[in-house]
Design a protein around this motif. Structure first.
Motif, PDB file in Angstrom:
ATOM      1  N   ILE A 129      54.892  35.455  40.147  1.00 22.39           N
ATOM      2  CA  ILE A 129      53.771  36.318  40.508  1.00 22.39           C
ATOM      3  C   ILE A 129      54.183  37.780  40.485  1.00 22.39           C
ATOM      4  N   PHE A 130      55.463  38.048  40.459  1.00 31.01           N
ATOM      5  CA  PHE A 130      55.915  39.438  40.472  1.00 31.01           C
ATOM      6  C   PHE A 130      55.688  40.149  39.142  1.00 31.01           C
ATOM      7  N   PHE A 131      55.591  39.399  38.027  1.00 25.12           N
ATOM      8  CA  PHE A 131      55.511  40.107  36.759  1.00 25.12           C
ATOM      9  C   PHE A 131      54.736  39.395  35.662  1.00 25.12           C
ATOM     10  N   GLN A 132      54.190  38.227  35.923  1.00 24.27           N
ATOM     11  CA  GLN A 132      53.567  37.502  34.829  1.00 24.27           C
ATOM     12  C   GLN A 132      52.073  37.298  34.968  1.00 24.27           C
ATOM     13  N   VAL A 133      51.568  37.127  36.157  1.00 25.82           N
ATOM     14  CA  VAL A 133      50.157  36.798  36.322  1.00 25.82           C
ATOM     15  C   VAL A 133      49.281  38.032  36.129  1.00 25.82           C
ATOM     16  N   ARG A 134      48.030  37.804  35.769  1.00 25.99           N
ATOM     17  CA  ARG A 134      47.113  38.907  35.456  1.00 25.99           C
ATOM     18  C   ARG A 134      46.869  39.812  36.655  1.00 25.99           C
ATOM     19  N   TYR A 135      46.805  39.225  37.847  1.00 25.04           N
ATOM     20  CA  TYR A 135      46.566  40.018  39.051  1.00 25.04           C
ATOM     21  C   TYR A 135      47.667  41.071  39.229  1.00 25.04           C
ATOM     22  N   THR A 136      48.926  40.641  39.089  1.00 25.51           N
ATOM     23  CA  THR A 136      50.046  41.555  39.274  1.00 25.51           C
ATOM     24  C   THR A 136      50.138  42.570  38.143  1.00 25.51           C
ATOM     25  N   GLU A 145      49.487  54.199  36.259  1.00 28.95           N
ATOM     26  CA  GLU A 145      48.519  55.280  36.048  1.00 28.95           C
ATOM     27  C   GLU A 145      48.502  56.257  37.213  1.00 28.95           C
ATOM     28  N   LYS A 146      48.560  55.743  38.424  1.00 29.64           N
ATOM     29  CA  LYS A 146      48.467  56.606  39.602  1.00 29.64           C
ATOM     30  C   LYS A 146      49.679  57.522  39.736  1.00 29.64           C
ATOM     31  N   PHE A 147      50.877  56.958  39.485  1.00 34.50           N
ATOM     32  CA  PHE A 147      52.097  57.744  39.651  1.00 34.50           C
ATOM     33  C   PHE A 147      52.631  58.301  38.324  1.00 34.50           C
ATOM     34  N   GLN A 148      51.812  58.158  37.252  1.00 29.33           N
ATOM     35  CA  GLN A 148      52.136  58.728  35.945  1.00 29.33           C
ATOM     36  C   GLN A 148      53.513  58.280  35.450  1.00 29.33           C
ATOM     37  N   LEU A 149      53.726  56.987  35.535  1.00 25.03           N
ATOM     38  CA  LEU A 149      54.984  56.415  35.049  1.00 25.03           C
ATOM     39  C   LEU A 149      54.836  56.116  33.565  1.00 25.03           C
ATOM     40  N   LYS A 212      43.180  35.198  53.572  1.00 28.43           N
ATOM     41  CA  LYS A 212      42.601  36.512  53.326  1.00 28.43           C
ATOM     42  C   LYS A 212      43.109  37.029  51.987  1.00 28.43           C
ATOM     43  N   CYS A 213      42.257  37.784  51.315  1.00 28.03           N
ATOM     44  CA  CYS A 213      42.667  38.319  50.024  1.00 28.03           C
ATOM     45  C   CYS A 213      42.178  39.755  49.883  1.00 28.03           C
ATOM     46  N   ALA A 214      42.871  40.502  49.052  1.00 31.67           N
ATOM     47  CA  ALA A 214      42.522  41.904  48.815  1.00 31.67           C
ATOM     48  C   ALA A 214      42.596  42.170  47.319  1.00 31.67           C
ATOM     49  N   PRO A 215      41.694  42.978  46.780  1.00 27.54           N
ATOM     50  CA  PRO A 215      41.735  43.311  45.355  1.00 27.54           C
ATOM     51  C   PRO A 215      42.861  44.306  45.076  1.00 27.54           C
ATOM     52  N   PRO A 216      43.274  44.439  43.829  1.00 24.71           N
ATOM     53  CA  PRO A 216      44.360  45.355  43.476  1.00 24.71           C
ATOM     54  C   PRO A 216      44.183  46.793  43.965  1.00 24.71           C
ATOM     55  N   PRO A 217      42.962  47.375  43.946  1.00 22.83           N
ATOM     56  CA  PRO A 217      42.837  48.753  44.448  1.00 22.83           C
ATOM     57  C   PRO A 217      43.261  48.913  45.912  1.00 22.83           C
ATOM     58  N   ILE A 218      43.006  47.884  46.720  1.00 25.39           N
ATOM     59  CA  ILE A 218      43.421  47.947  48.125  1.00 25.39           C
ATOM     60  C   ILE A 218      44.941  47.912  48.219  1.00 25.39           C
ATOM     61  N   LEU A 219      45.569  47.075  47.422  1.00 26.91           N
ATOM     62  CA  LEU A 219      47.029  47.016  47.418  1.00 26.91           C
ATOM     63  C   LEU A 219      47.620  48.313  46.904  1.00 26.91           C
ATOM     64  N   LEU A 220      46.964  48.931  45.930  1.00 22.70           N
ATOM     65  CA  LEU A 220      47.442  50.207  45.397  1.00 22.70           C
ATOM     66  C   LEU A 220      47.436  51.276  46.481  1.00 22.70           C
TER      67      LEU A 220
END
Length: 245
Positions: A129-136, A145-149, A212-220
């Motif tokens: 889940i750290f690097f392969q799934v679509r969610y991650t 995008e946020k940190f301009q990497l 409980k679940c959170a969408p990616p923007p919340i995790l960001l």
């Protein structure tokens, strides 16, 4: 010195030892080396320290000698020398060795819900889940995008094509490629990798144990806030990413 006189070392060989062909070979090899070796009894013994070029003992060389035979590990720069909370470092160390507790290692099967919650095609290896799934991957794209990497490109990880997942078959190889030699802002990237992976793992646990679940923007947003706190606490290298926000 005394053992060399008149070959006195020969009677000192333990006679109770069962003699084999290898023992005989070693005996004659040693005898040939010592046969023509003569000591000057009028000269004082000299000690040569083999761990320095000039043969002189130093405390520093004695300290370094303790690490002879040490197996070098990329963990030093990937995890331990990067700035991160101790709990995140310990977690990263376990994750890169595939030693975190998942459904595969759980006798009760707790955690199998993560297969349905996060996994794109039902992979049973929860550590991926750290690097392969679509969610991650979506979360990582938002972080980039946020940190301009801009030096990172998820397409180069071969993660968007699930048929080629075997190219990064372990967390350690993925982590090492992401934070290895030649990566710009290596220490900052190591801290960010730990922070994002730790956040993803906490999200996994929230879905498994608290439903409980959170969408990616919340995790960001959580990652951004945590990164700012880390910079305030002393993560100077990570601060270069925060300035790009």
């Amino acid at each position: 010195r005394e053992a060399l006189k008149n070959n006195d070392w020969i009677p000192k060989i333990n006679p109770s030892t069962t003699v084999s062909i290898e023992h005989i070979r070693q005996f004659f090899t040693l005898w040939m080396l010592l046969h023509n070796f003569h000591l000057d009894e009028l000269s004082e013994d000299s000690i040569i320290w083999k761990h320095t070029a000039d043969g002189c003992y130093t405390a520093a060389s004695a300290y370094q000698a303790q690490f002879l035979g040490l197996v070098l590990s990329p963990m030093e720069h990937m995890i331990w020398k990067a700035w991160a909370p101790p709990k995140a470092k310990f977690f990263a160390w376990l994750a890169t060795q595939d030693r975190i507790w998942t459904a595969e290692g759980s006798p009760s099967g707790v955690g199998r819900i993560v297969v349905f919650a996060l996994f794109a095609k039902g992979s049973k290896r929860a550590v991926l889940i750290f690097f392969q799934v679509r969610y991650t991957i979506r979360l990582w794209k938002m972080v980039i995008e946020k940190f301009q990497l801009t030096h990172l490109d998820t397409s180069s990880w071969h993660l968007l094509d699930t048929s080629s997942w075997h190219l990064e078959a372990s967390v350690k190889s993925w982590w090492e490629n992401l934070t290895g030699t030649g990566v710009p802002d290596r220490k900052a990237m190591a801290s960010m990798t730990m922070l994002v992976s730790w956040t993803v793992w906490n999200e996994r646990n929230a879905r498994v144990f608290r439903h409980k679940c959170a969408p990616p923007p919340i995790l960001l947003a959580s990652i951004a806030n945590e990164a700012k706190l880390c910079v305030t606490a002393g993560a100077k290298k990570l601060g270069s990413f925060i300035l790009r926000e």
